[in-house]
Design a protein around this motif. Structure first.
Motif, PDB file in Angstrom:
ATOM      1  N   ILE A 237       0.841  -1.189   0.000  1.00 36.98           N
ATOM      2  CA  ILE A 237       0.000   0.000   0.000  1.00 36.98           C
ATOM      3  C   ILE A 237       0.883   1.248   0.000  1.00 36.98           C
ATOM      4  O   ILE A 237       1.867   1.322   0.733  1.00 36.98           O
ATOM      5  CB  ILE A 237      -0.934   0.014   1.230  1.00 36.98           C
ATOM      6  CG1 ILE A 237      -1.994  -1.084   1.095  1.00 36.98           C
ATOM      7  CG2 ILE A 237      -1.610   1.373   1.399  1.00 36.98           C
ATOM      8  CD1 ILE A 237      -2.889  -1.235   2.297  1.00 36.98           C
ATOM      9  N   TYR A 238       0.513   2.200  -0.830  1.00 36.11           N
ATOM     10  CA  TYR A 238       1.116   3.526  -0.802  1.00 36.11           C
ATOM     11  C   TYR A 238       0.149   4.494  -0.130  1.00 36.11           C
ATOM     12  O   TYR A 238      -1.055   4.487  -0.409  1.00 36.11           O
ATOM     13  CB  TYR A 238       1.393   4.047  -2.211  1.00 36.11           C
ATOM     14  CG  TYR A 238       2.527   3.380  -2.946  1.00 36.11           C
ATOM     15  CD1 TYR A 238       3.833   3.484  -2.485  1.00 36.11           C
ATOM     16  CD2 TYR A 238       2.293   2.676  -4.129  1.00 36.11           C
ATOM     17  CE1 TYR A 238       4.879   2.890  -3.176  1.00 36.11           C
ATOM     18  CE2 TYR A 238       3.331   2.073  -4.822  1.00 36.11           C
ATOM     19  CZ  TYR A 238       4.617   2.189  -4.342  1.00 36.11           C
ATOM     20  OH  TYR A 238       5.650   1.599  -5.027  1.00 36.11           O
ATOM     21  N   VAL A 239       0.673   5.327   0.747  1.00 38.01           N
ATOM     22  CA  VAL A 239      -0.065   6.476   1.285  1.00 38.01           C
ATOM     23  C   VAL A 239       0.561   7.695   0.609  1.00 38.01           C
ATOM     24  O   VAL A 239       1.680   8.089   0.933  1.00 38.01           O
ATOM     25  CB  VAL A 239       0.058   6.566   2.814  1.00 38.01           C
ATOM     26  CG1 VAL A 239      -0.754   7.748   3.348  1.00 38.01           C
ATOM     27  CG2 VAL A 239      -0.401   5.268   3.469  1.00 38.01           C
TER      28      VAL A 239
ATOM     29  N   ARG B  32     -13.631   3.090  13.851  1.00 30.56           N
ATOM     30  CA  ARG B  32     -14.684   2.775  12.877  1.00 30.56           C
ATOM     31  C   ARG B  32     -14.170   2.963  11.449  1.00 30.56           C
ATOM     32  O   ARG B  32     -14.493   2.172  10.555  1.00 30.56           O
ATOM     33  CB  ARG B  32     -15.912   3.661  13.125  1.00 30.56           C
ATOM     34  CG  ARG B  32     -16.672   3.277  14.396  1.00 30.56           C
ATOM     35  CD  ARG B  32     -17.957   4.049  14.563  1.00 30.56           C
ATOM     36  NE  ARG B  32     -17.726   5.448  14.909  1.00 30.56           N
ATOM     37  CZ  ARG B  32     -18.084   6.477  14.162  1.00 30.56           C
ATOM     38  NH1 ARG B  32     -18.711   6.280  13.000  1.00 30.56           N
ATOM     39  NH2 ARG B  32     -17.852   7.716  14.561  1.00 30.56           N
ATOM     40  N   ARG B  33     -13.357   3.993  11.247  1.00 28.43           N
ATOM     41  CA  ARG B  33     -12.779   4.221   9.916  1.00 28.43           C
ATOM     42  C   ARG B  33     -11.808   3.095   9.551  1.00 28.43           C
ATOM     43  O   ARG B  33     -11.769   2.644   8.403  1.00 28.43           O
ATOM     44  CB  ARG B  33     -12.065   5.568   9.893  1.00 28.43           C
ATOM     45  CG  ARG B  33     -11.824   6.102   8.500  1.00 28.43           C
ATOM     46  CD  ARG B  33     -11.106   7.439   8.539  1.00 28.43           C
ATOM     47  NE  ARG B  33     -11.413   8.242   7.381  1.00 28.43           N
ATOM     48  CZ  ARG B  33     -10.556   9.098   6.827  1.00 28.43           C
ATOM     49  NH1 ARG B  33      -9.353   9.262   7.338  1.00 28.43           N
ATOM     50  NH2 ARG B  33     -10.912   9.800   5.776  1.00 28.43           N
ATOM     51  N   SER B  34     -11.031   2.648  10.514  1.00 26.44           N
ATOM     52  CA  SER B  34     -10.072   1.575  10.244  1.00 26.44           C
ATOM     53  C   SER B  34     -10.791   0.286   9.840  1.00 26.44           C
ATOM     54  O   SER B  34     -10.289  -0.485   9.018  1.00 26.44           O
ATOM     55  CB  SER B  34      -9.184   1.327  11.473  1.00 26.44           C
ATOM     56  OG  SER B  34      -9.879   0.638  12.499  1.00 26.44           O
TER      57      SER B  34
ATOM     58  N   PHE C  80      -3.806   5.018  -1.191  1.00 22.11           N
ATOM     59  CA  PHE C  80      -4.684   6.039  -0.641  1.00 22.11           C
ATOM     60  C   PHE C  80      -4.094   7.397  -1.025  1.00 22.11           C
ATOM     61  O   PHE C  80      -2.918   7.659  -0.738  1.00 22.11           O
ATOM     62  CB  PHE C  80      -4.774   5.928   0.885  1.00 22.11           C
ATOM     63  CG  PHE C  80      -5.474   4.688   1.357  1.00 22.11           C
ATOM     64  CD1 PHE C  80      -6.849   4.688   1.557  1.00 22.11           C
ATOM     65  CD2 PHE C  80      -4.760   3.524   1.594  1.00 22.11           C
ATOM     66  CE1 PHE C  80      -7.496   3.540   1.990  1.00 22.11           C
ATOM     67  CE2 PHE C  80      -5.401   2.374   2.032  1.00 22.11           C
ATOM     68  CZ  PHE C  80      -6.775   2.379   2.226  1.00 22.11           C
ATOM     69  N   LEU C  81      -4.892   8.237  -1.675  1.00 17.03           N
ATOM     70  CA  LEU C  81      -4.443   9.576  -2.055  1.00 17.03           C
ATOM     71  C   LEU C  81      -4.874  10.544  -0.966  1.00 17.03           C
ATOM     72  O   LEU C  81      -6.059  10.751  -0.729  1.00 17.03           O
ATOM     73  CB  LEU C  81      -5.045   9.977  -3.402  1.00 17.03           C
ATOM     74  CG  LEU C  81      -4.785   9.019  -4.569  1.00 17.03           C
ATOM     75  CD1 LEU C  81      -5.322   9.621  -5.870  1.00 17.03           C
ATOM     76  CD2 LEU C  81      -3.315   8.672  -4.702  1.00 17.03           C
TER      77      LEU C  81
ATOM     78  N   ASP D 299      -3.316  14.164   9.454  1.00 18.10           N
ATOM     79  CA  ASP D 299      -4.046  13.166   8.672  1.00 18.10           C
ATOM     80  C   ASP D 299      -4.004  11.855   9.445  1.00 18.10           C
ATOM     81  O   ASP D 299      -3.012  11.564  10.121  1.00 18.10           O
ATOM     82  CB  ASP D 299      -3.426  12.984   7.286  1.00 18.10           C
ATOM     83  CG  ASP D 299      -4.208  11.982   6.458  1.00 18.10           C
ATOM     84  OD1 ASP D 299      -5.290  12.359   5.940  1.00 18.10           O
ATOM     85  OD2 ASP D 299      -3.754  10.823   6.349  1.00 18.10           O
ATOM     86  N   SER D 300      -5.048  11.069   9.341  1.00 10.61           N
ATOM     87  CA  SER D 300      -5.171   9.866  10.171  1.00 10.61           C
ATOM     88  C   SER D 300      -4.768   8.584   9.468  1.00 10.61           C
ATOM     89  O   SER D 300      -4.760   7.518  10.092  1.00 10.61           O
ATOM     90  CB  SER D 300      -6.626   9.732  10.641  1.00 10.61           C
ATOM     91  OG  SER D 300      -7.486   9.542   9.522  1.00 10.61           O
ATOM     92  N   THR D 301      -4.429   8.626   8.179  1.00 15.13           N
ATOM     93  CA  THR D 301      -4.249   7.392   7.411  1.00 15.13           C
ATOM     94  C   THR D 301      -3.142   6.514   7.968  1.00 15.13           C
ATOM     95  O   THR D 301      -3.300   5.291   8.087  1.00 15.13           O
ATOM     96  CB  THR D 301      -3.972   7.718   5.934  1.00 15.13           C
ATOM     97  OG1 THR D 301      -4.991   8.588   5.438  1.00 15.13           O
ATOM     98  CG2 THR D 301      -3.960   6.455   5.096  1.00 15.13           C
TER      99      THR D 301
END
Length: 256
Positions: free
Chosen positions: A10-12, A92-94, A113-114, A123-125
């Motif tokens: 995965i790329y953030v 919940r987002r996770s 994820f862009l 940012d929470s990513t």
């Protein structure tokens, strides 16, 4: 990112503050290597956020990529327990993001994820991906691609430095600024200020921007006593017009 056979990757990717030209060569190359793009829908009022991501994907991805959308969980914007509310929302987002990864990203594929601005700044990513990995049910490797933050873009638009010679500056939130000016600094960058906390400091100078880097960009600067009311009015009108607002500002105490 270490290439391990059979492991999902995965790329953030930081995509800048809103201008498609903010995209770095590193980000463009990562987009070109991506098999699956994950997008979180924030509702009709923020469709423009999805539209820009899709525009970037079309410009730099390969023809066989896939785009998968999930629904971003709602959260209370004025909670009594801010820290607890954010922790619950992230969990919940996770769960939404973990479902997207497990269902749509195959072994040896790369997902992305862009992220607006820079993934390391409010940012929470990254934290969410770490939470998913800590649960141990979904595995992947990930890499963070830095981007141009709204802070950098704001300073460039106003043609100012964030710090003065030999002096520090601090990045904080409107919630924190409302509690008082941070100690030990005269230059403060403020993000996430729904309260317009800058109005407490009429003698300070402000360099303000909203939707920086987009076609809807708004800029204002000057002594808060002179331009503060105009910024509050402009901000309110823009939020009503678009249904959302992203703004950032630099506050600067006058030199003694």
């Amino acid at each position: 990112m270490r290439q391990t056979q059979g492991v999902r990757k995965i790329y953030v990717i930081g995509i800048g503050a809103g201008d498609p030209d903010h995209l770095t060569l590193q980000a463009a190359k990562a987009i070109g290597r991506t098999n699956v793009f994950f997008l979180l829908d924030k509702g009709e009022t923020k469709q423009s956020l999805i539209d820009l991501r899709e525009r970037i994907i079309r410009a730099y991805s390969h023809p066989h990529k896939r785009i998968v959308e999930g629904r971003d969980p709602d959260r209370d914007r004025t909670p009594a327990d801010y820290t607890g509310t954010i922790a619950d929302w992230r969990t919940r987002r996770s769960q939404v993001i973990e479902d997207l990864i497990s269902q749509h990203l195959k072994d040896d594929e790369t997902g992305s994820f862009l992220v607006w601005g820079d993934p390391s700044l409010y940012d929470s990513t990254i934290a969410i991906l770490e939470e998913i990995l800590d649960r141990g049910e979904t595995t992947f490797a990930y890499e963070v691609i830095p981007g141009i933050s709204s802070v950098s873009a704001l300073a460039a638009k106003h043609r100012v430095g964030l710090n003065r010679v030999g002096q520090p500056f601090q990045i904080t939130t409107g919630r924190r600024l409302a509690e008082g000016w941070p100690e030990g600094v005269d230059d403060v960058v403020v993000m996430l200020d729904a309260q317009q906390a800058f109005t407490k400091y009429p003698d300070a100078d402000i360099f303000w921007g909203a939707y920086v880097g987009t076609e809807d960009e708004l800029l204002a600067s000057g002594r808060i006593a002179d331009v503060g009311d105009e910024i509050v009015r402009t901000r309110s009108e823009a939020r009503d017009r678009h249904g959302w607002i992203m703004d950032t500002y630099l506050l600067r105490r006058p030199a003694e």
